[in-house]
Each structure stands twice: as C-alpha cells, then as structure tokens.
Design an enzyme around this catalytic site. Structure first.
Site, PDB file in Angstrom:
ATOM      1  N   ASP A   1      -3.379   5.608  -7.371  1.00  0.00           N
ATOM      2  CA  ASP A   1      -2.530   6.264  -6.368  1.00  0.00           C
ATOM      3  C   ASP A   1      -3.098   7.655  -6.110  1.00  0.00           C
ATOM      4  O   ASP A   1      -2.599   8.659  -6.626  1.00  0.00           O
ATOM      5  CB  ASP A   1      -1.081   6.327  -6.866  1.00  0.00           C
ATOM      6  CG  ASP A   1      -0.462   4.943  -6.977  1.00  0.00           C
ATOM      7  OD1 ASP A   1      -0.797   4.060  -6.152  1.00  0.00           O
ATOM      8  OD2 ASP A   1       0.351   4.719  -7.889  1.00  0.00           O
TER       9      ASP A   1
ATOM     10  N   PRO B   1       5.946 -13.487  10.175  1.00  0.00           N
ATOM     11  CA  PRO B   1       5.001 -14.329   9.432  1.00  0.00           C
ATOM     12  C   PRO B   1       3.576 -14.301   9.981  1.00  0.00           C
ATOM     13  O   PRO B   1       2.609 -14.265   9.212  1.00  0.00           O
ATOM     14  CB  PRO B   1       5.628 -15.730   9.549  1.00  0.00           C
ATOM     15  CG  PRO B   1       7.106 -15.453   9.657  1.00  0.00           C
ATOM     16  CD  PRO B   1       7.217 -14.199  10.459  1.00  0.00           C
ATOM     17  N   ASN B   2       3.411 -14.295  11.290  1.00  0.00           N
ATOM     18  CA  ASN B   2       2.069 -14.296  11.872  1.00  0.00           C
ATOM     19  C   ASN B   2       1.276 -13.050  11.451  1.00  0.00           C
ATOM     20  O   ASN B   2       0.091 -13.134  11.119  1.00  0.00           O
ATOM     21  CB  ASN B   2       2.198 -14.358  13.400  1.00  0.00           C
ATOM     22  CG  ASN B   2       0.855 -14.524  14.065  1.00  0.00           C
ATOM     23  OD1 ASN B   2       0.130 -15.470  13.758  1.00  0.00           O
ATOM     24  ND2 ASN B   2       0.512 -13.595  14.937  1.00  0.00           N
TER      25      ASN B   2
ATOM     26  N   GLY C   1      -0.133   3.650 -13.923  1.00  0.00           N
ATOM     27  CA  GLY C   1      -0.642   4.635 -12.986  1.00  0.00           C
ATOM     28  C   GLY C   1      -0.890   5.970 -13.643  1.00  0.00           C
ATOM     29  O   GLY C   1      -1.871   6.171 -14.368  1.00  0.00           O
ATOM     30  N   ARG C   2       0.056   6.867 -13.419  1.00  0.00           N
ATOM     31  CA  ARG C   2      -0.156   8.265 -13.798  1.00  0.00           C
ATOM     32  C   ARG C   2      -0.406   8.488 -15.277  1.00  0.00           C
ATOM     33  O   ARG C   2      -1.082   9.455 -15.636  1.00  0.00           O
ATOM     34  CB  ARG C   2       1.043   9.095 -13.304  1.00  0.00           C
ATOM     35  CG  ARG C   2       1.051   9.221 -11.791  1.00  0.00           C
ATOM     36  CD  ARG C   2       2.390   9.625 -11.259  1.00  0.00           C
ATOM     37  NE  ARG C   2       3.371   8.562 -11.454  1.00  0.00           N
ATOM     38  CZ  ARG C   2       4.610   8.615 -11.011  1.00  0.00           C
ATOM     39  NH1 ARG C   2       5.029   9.684 -10.366  1.00  0.00           N
ATOM     40  NH2 ARG C   2       5.439   7.613 -11.210  1.00  0.00           N
TER      41      ARG C   2
ATOM     42  N   LYS D   1       2.503  -4.643   0.067  1.00  0.00           N
ATOM     43  CA  LYS D   1       3.962  -4.749   0.204  1.00  0.00           C
ATOM     44  C   LYS D   1       4.337  -5.209   1.611  1.00  0.00           C
ATOM     45  O   LYS D   1       5.083  -4.555   2.335  1.00  0.00           O
ATOM     46  CB  LYS D   1       4.630  -3.414  -0.139  1.00  0.00           C
ATOM     47  CG  LYS D   1       4.460  -3.000  -1.599  1.00  0.00           C
ATOM     48  CD  LYS D   1       5.285  -1.783  -1.940  1.00  0.00           C
ATOM     49  CE  LYS D   1       5.444  -1.543  -3.418  1.00  0.00           C
ATOM     50  NZ  LYS D   1       4.252  -1.065  -4.129  1.00  0.00           N
TER      51      LYS D   1
ATOM     52  N   THR E   1      11.094  -0.938  -8.782  1.00  0.00           N
ATOM     53  CA  THR E   1      11.615  -0.497 -10.086  1.00  0.00           C
ATOM     54  C   THR E   1      12.483   0.758 -10.010  1.00  0.00           C
ATOM     55  O   THR E   1      13.268   1.016 -10.917  1.00  0.00           O
ATOM     56  CB  THR E   1      10.477  -0.236 -11.087  1.00  0.00           C
ATOM     57  OG1 THR E   1       9.577   0.711 -10.509  1.00  0.00           O
ATOM     58  CG2 THR E   1       9.737  -1.497 -11.444  1.00  0.00           C
TER      59      THR E   1
ATOM     60  N   ASP F   1      -2.013  -3.627  -2.931  1.00  0.00           N
ATOM     61  CA  ASP F   1      -0.550  -3.573  -2.928  1.00  0.00           C
ATOM     62  C   ASP F   1      -0.045  -3.251  -1.521  1.00  0.00           C
ATOM     63  O   ASP F   1       0.375  -2.129  -1.232  1.00  0.00           O
ATOM     64  CB  ASP F   1      -0.093  -2.518  -3.940  1.00  0.00           C
ATOM     65  CG  ASP F   1       1.385  -2.645  -4.288  1.00  0.00           C
ATOM     66  OD1 ASP F   1       2.012  -3.643  -3.875  1.00  0.00           O
ATOM     67  OD2 ASP F   1       1.896  -1.749  -4.980  1.00  0.00           O
TER      68      ASP F   1
HETATM   69  O1  C5P Z   1       4.500   5.442 -12.403  1.00  0.00           O
HETATM   70  P1  C5P Z   1       3.108   4.960 -12.305  1.00  0.00           P
HETATM   71  O2  C5P Z   1       2.167   6.029 -11.852  1.00  0.00           O
HETATM   72  O3  C5P Z   1       2.613   4.224 -13.534  1.00  0.00           O
HETATM   73  O4  C5P Z   1       3.135   3.890 -11.129  1.00  0.00           O
HETATM   74  C1  C5P Z   1       2.133   2.956 -10.934  1.00  0.00           C
HETATM   75  C2  C5P Z   1       2.551   1.971  -9.871  1.00  0.00           C
HETATM   76  O5  C5P Z   1       3.783   1.384 -10.228  1.00  0.00           O
HETATM   77  C3  C5P Z   1       2.763   2.582  -8.481  1.00  0.00           C
HETATM   78  O6  C5P Z   1       1.604   2.391  -7.711  1.00  0.00           O
HETATM   79  C4  C5P Z   1       3.926   1.832  -7.899  1.00  0.00           C
HETATM   80  O7  C5P Z   1       3.526   0.807  -7.016  1.00  0.00           O
HETATM   81  C5  C5P Z   1       4.566   1.181  -9.082  1.00  0.00           C
HETATM   82  N1  C5P Z   1       5.880   1.820  -9.252  1.00  0.00           N
HETATM   83  C6  C5P Z   1       7.012   1.095  -8.982  1.00  0.00           C
HETATM   84  N2  C5P Z   1       8.235   1.700  -9.088  1.00  0.00           N
HETATM   85  C7  C5P Z   1       8.349   2.992  -9.460  1.00  0.00           C
HETATM   86  C8  C5P Z   1       7.196   3.743  -9.735  1.00  0.00           C
HETATM   87  C9  C5P Z   1       5.962   3.112  -9.630  1.00  0.00           C
HETATM   88  O8  C5P Z   1       6.909  -0.080  -8.616  1.00  0.00           O
HETATM   89  N3  C5P Z   1       9.536   3.529  -9.573  1.00  0.00           N
END
Ligand code: C5P
Length: 231
Positions: A12, A68-69, A209-210, A63, A119, A61
């Site tokens: 990210d 649908p097309n 991620g972070r 999302k 999440t 990712d």
């Molecule tokens: O928090 P972190 O940096 O580990 O996030 C990694 C990935 O997790 C993000 O790219 C995001 O798509 C997903 N994420 C999520 N819900 C959150 C925070 C992060 O799905 N609340």
C-alpha cells in the site's frame, strides 16, 4: 510448510519507488504481493507485470463492484497481467461474482476471491447501510453466495475464519487481512487477530501490510511474522 507461500505483503504505497524499495528489501524472503488501487493507480499495470516477471505472485486487489460485463473485462485485463488473485465484492451479488469467475476461466492460475465484509466494518456500520444482523451473519451469507457463484475463495477477517472453515469445509481459499503481531497497534482494524491464530483457525493466506512495510527493517519484520507462525 514453507510459510513464505502463505504470507502476502500488501504494497500500500503511494509511489512506485517506495514499493520497489520494499520489494528489494524483502528479496527472496517474500514471494507474494498484494497490489491495491493506490499503487495500481500511481504505478500502472506495468509494475504488476514487473513483479510477475520477477517471479512474484500478485494478488490484485481490485475490489470489483460493477455491472457483470465490466467486471468480466477487468478480470480479463488482470489475468493478462499474470496475476494470481483478484477480488470482487460479494455484496455485488451472484451475477457479478459469477461473471468474474467465468472471465477467469481463460487464465488457469487466476483465482477469484470474494470480499465479504471489510475488516474495519462493525455491526453498526452494517445497520447504517440497511443490513440487519451481525457482521458474522453477513460474512457467512456472502461466503455461501460466493461458493454458489464458483468463487475460489474469500477474504475474511481473522475472527471470521473459524466459522467460515466450519461452514464451507477445507477447499475454499481464505485470505485474511487485518492481522497484527502481538503488541502491534491494531490501527483501524475493528476485528484484528494474530497471524498464528488466523492460520490455526483455517486461513490459507495472510495479508500483512504496515507491520512489514512501515517497519524500520521490513525484512526483519517479515521474518518475525514468519516465525510467529511456527512458534
Ligand atoms: O493494516 P495492514 O497495513 O496490514 O493492511 C493490509 C491490507 O489489509 C490492506 O491493503 C487492506 O486491503 C486490508 N485491510 C482490510 N481492512 C482494514 C485494514 C486493512 O481489509 N481495516
């Protein structure tokens, strides 16, 4: 078990240079990266192809939540880049998920993952958008719908993994973001969990991620996540 195959590092990043620096720092340690909308937009599909050419697996990712097309077109474009995973919103319903699965058939290595409930969302957030019931109920409902559409797996928070494995059996991939190491700040994850707990509950892959990318030493942080899985 080679834990490298189940940890996906989320790049990210707001510049290609930052993402490339992290990839260089992680080297052979990391085999799987998630590229989201931010990096895709700033760095372009060329960076994704570059990762694939380096032998990395890429989870794109996207999302997807479109007609649908258009979903099918985006999945084909992702498949042409050589990525391994693409996400579609379960809340888009059966038609959108089935279109994604159908488009992915032309790319044998491509897996379609359905996003259930982000999440960071709480029961209250669901109520605000007109969905009655808990996040757990909504996750299970969308997971079953994703299975019906033929999706290869799901994105699910650490706390939902056990219920999903229980309900869906051993086959679907369950990719789990929102993991933090013990002692980490849970940031904006409303339903965080540790990598080890997520895998023990049945996650097939973890998205980190972070915890890794913002660490002073990303390679050391990645190793810490790996070792936390086997301790
Ligand atoms: O928090 P972190 O940096 O580990 O996030 C990694 C990935 O997790 C993000 O790219 C995001 O798509 C997903 N994420 C999520 N819900 C959150 C925070 C992060 O799905 N609340």
């Amino acid at each position: 078990m080679d834990t490298r195959n189940l940890i996906i590092v989320a790049l990210d990043c707001d510049t290609r240079a930052t993402a490339q620096r992290i990839v260089d720092q992680l080297g052979d340690e990391c085999r799987f990266y998630k590229v989201g909308l931010e990096l895709l937009t700033v760095a372009g599909p060329d960076f994704v192809e570059h990762l694939v050419a380096q032998g990395k697996e890429v989870f794109l990712d996207l999302k997807l939540f479109e007609i649908p097309n258009s979903v099918a077109g985006a999945v084909r474009a992702a498949g042409s880049l050589g990525v391994s995973m693409v996400t579609v919103h379960g809340m888009g319903g059966l038609g959108i998920m089935a279109a994604a699965v159908d488009a992915a058939r032309a790319f044998p290595g491509l897996r379609i993952l359905a996003l259930t409930v982000v999440t960071s969302m709480t029961d209250e957030d669901l109520t605000d958008i007109g969905i009655a019931g808990s996040t757990e109920e909504q996750v299970l409902r969308l997971a079953r719908l994703a299975g019906k559409a033929g999706c290869h797996g799901l994105i699910a928070s650490p706390r939902d993994v056990a219920a999903l494995r229980n309900a869906l059996g051993p086959h679907p991939l369950i990719v789990t973001p929102g993991v933090t190491l013990p002692g980490d700040s849970p940031a904006e994850h409303a339903r965080p969990g540790t990598p080890r707990a997520a895998v023990a509950a049945g996650a097939s892959h973890l998205v980190v991620g972070r915890t890794v990318t913002r660490a002073a030493d990303p390679a050391a942080a990645f190793r810490l996540v790996r070792s936390s899985l086997v301790q």
